[in-house]
Design an enzyme around this catalytic site. Structure first.
Site, PDB file in Angstrom:
ATOM      1  N   ARG A  24       1.587 -34.938  -9.506  1.00  0.00           N
ATOM      2  CA  ARG A  24      -0.017 -34.967 -10.515  1.00  0.00           C
ATOM      3  C   ARG A  24      -1.430 -35.861  -9.380  1.00  0.00           C
ATOM      4  O   ARG A  24      -0.655 -36.634  -8.777  1.00  0.00           O
ATOM      5  CB  ARG A  24      -0.212 -36.017 -11.428  1.00  0.00           C
ATOM      6  CG  ARG A  24       0.659 -35.305 -13.205  1.00  0.00           C
ATOM      7  CD  ARG A  24       0.064 -34.572 -13.882  1.00  0.00           C
ATOM      8  NE  ARG A  24       0.880 -33.968 -14.527  1.00  0.00           N
ATOM      9  CZ  ARG A  24       0.213 -33.955 -16.182  1.00  0.00           C
ATOM     10  NH1 ARG A  24      -0.563 -33.200 -16.136  1.00  0.00           N
ATOM     11  NH2 ARG A  24       0.599 -33.079 -16.611  1.00  0.00           N
TER      12      ARG A  24
ATOM     13  N   HIS B 197       5.689 -37.153   1.704  1.00  0.00           N
ATOM     14  CA  HIS B 197       5.370 -35.618   0.875  1.00  0.00           C
ATOM     15  C   HIS B 197       6.793 -34.918   1.844  1.00  0.00           C
ATOM     16  O   HIS B 197       6.563 -35.392   3.017  1.00  0.00           O
ATOM     17  CB  HIS B 197       4.261 -35.414   1.671  1.00  0.00           C
ATOM     18  CG  HIS B 197       3.387 -33.558   1.394  1.00  0.00           C
ATOM     19  ND1 HIS B 197       3.317 -33.008   0.672  1.00  0.00           N
ATOM     20  CD2 HIS B 197       3.908 -32.129   2.763  1.00  0.00           C
ATOM     21  CE1 HIS B 197       2.900 -31.859   0.796  1.00  0.00           C
ATOM     22  NE2 HIS B 197       3.378 -31.665   2.176  1.00  0.00           N
TER      23      HIS B 197
HETATM   24  C1  GRF Z   1      10.561 -34.137  -1.905  1.00  0.00           C
HETATM   25  O1  GRF Z   1      10.530 -32.916  -1.585  1.00  0.00           O
HETATM   26  C2  GRF Z   1       9.161 -35.205  -1.894  1.00  0.00           C
HETATM   27  O2  GRF Z   1       8.704 -35.045  -0.839  1.00  0.00           O
HETATM   28  C3  GRF Z   1       8.172 -33.701  -2.880  1.00  0.00           C
HETATM   29  O3  GRF Z   1       8.596 -33.976  -3.522  1.00  0.00           O
HETATM   30  C4  GRF Z   1      10.507 -33.521  -3.903  1.00  0.00           C
HETATM   31  C5  GRF Z   1      11.020 -34.445  -5.371  1.00  0.00           C
HETATM   32  O4  GRF Z   1      12.211 -34.418  -4.927  1.00  0.00           O
HETATM   33  N1  GRF Z   1       6.851 -35.170  -3.133  1.00  0.00           N
HETATM   34  P1  GRF Z   1      13.025 -35.318  -5.482  1.00  0.00           P
HETATM   35  O5  GRF Z   1      12.817 -35.272  -7.364  1.00  0.00           O
HETATM   36  O6  GRF Z   1      12.275 -36.674  -4.859  1.00  0.00           O
HETATM   37  O7  GRF Z   1      14.144 -34.932  -5.501  1.00  0.00           O
END
Ligand code: GRF
Length: 208
Positions: A93, A111
């Site tokens: 979000r 990210h």
């Molecule tokens: C990760 O790759 C993070 O960088 C991105 O969304 C993914 C989340 O993975 N924003 P998780 O739910 O922490 O396993």
């Protein structure tokens, strides 16, 4: 101990890594709350296993912005729990002014690319499709855009010729799981300031 909330929408592996790092004292913080917009998110099971209080607060519609009412509910839940910093960990979000004003420069995100390359969804696939030789991950402060806030820490990850997008995503994820806690250690233990888009930690300019 700084009181942290994690916001997540998915499997919660970064949340789990942060909870483990907090327990080991990698950074001087305690995760006191998980907030989630998806009732079936794996992150909720992680919270349960870790004994971290969790709540589901659905947004107005799936994906996109939170919506004003939901955002107020997120902010109020954080205030009631005495939250000082918010960590987004796979939270799908975009935050608006209610949360950003309540936690100015106190919301971080991770990210899976070297920003500003490949913001938004499916960053690892974007990098693989583009054919870059190096990608990585970025921890940044959150502003009102999508993956646009000032950068705290980045880690490069090679893209190997034999990689499928899933291989690259897994290699990046392993780095995410350490860089997020390291970024929090820096933010919570070293004085820092923002100069424009740049975040400067005390002593950094003389560290050569
Ligand atoms: C990760 O790759 C993070 O960088 C991105 O969304 C993914 C989340 O993975 N924003 P998780 O739910 O922490 O396993």
């Amino acid at each position: 101990m700084t009181r942290l909330a994690v916001f997540a929408s998915g499997r919660g592996s970064n949340f789990q890594a942060l909870a483990a790092a907090a327990r080991k004292g990698v950074f001087p913080g305690r995760i006191v709350l998980l907030l989630c917009d998806q009732p079936d998110a794996g992150a909720l099971a992680v919270a349960d296993a870790q004994g971290i209080p969790a709540r589901v607060i659905a947004g107005r519609r799936p994906g996109g912005r939170l919506g004003r009412e939901a955002e107020t509910a997120y902010r109020d839940a954080c205030r009631v729990a005495g939250v000082e910093w918010i960590c987004l960990a796979g939270f799908m979000r975009v935050l608006g002014s209610t949360l950003l004003a309540a936690y100015p420069d106190r919301i971080v995100n991770i990210h899976p690319s070297l920003l500003p390359a490949f913001p938004g969804l499916d960053a690892q696939r974007q990098a693989w499709d583009y054919g870059v030789r190096v990608s990585g991950c970025t921890v940044h402060l959150v502003d009102g855009g999508v993956d646009t806030g000032p950068i705290v820490l980045q880690r490069a990850v090679p893209v190997l010729p034999a990689d499928a997008p899933e291989d690259l995503a897994a290699r990046i994820l392993a780095e995410e799981h350490t860089i997020y806690a390291e970024a929090l250690r820096l933010l919570l233990t070293r004085p820092w300031q923002r100069r424009g888009r740049r975040i400067i930690f005390a002593g950094e300019e003389t560290d050569r």
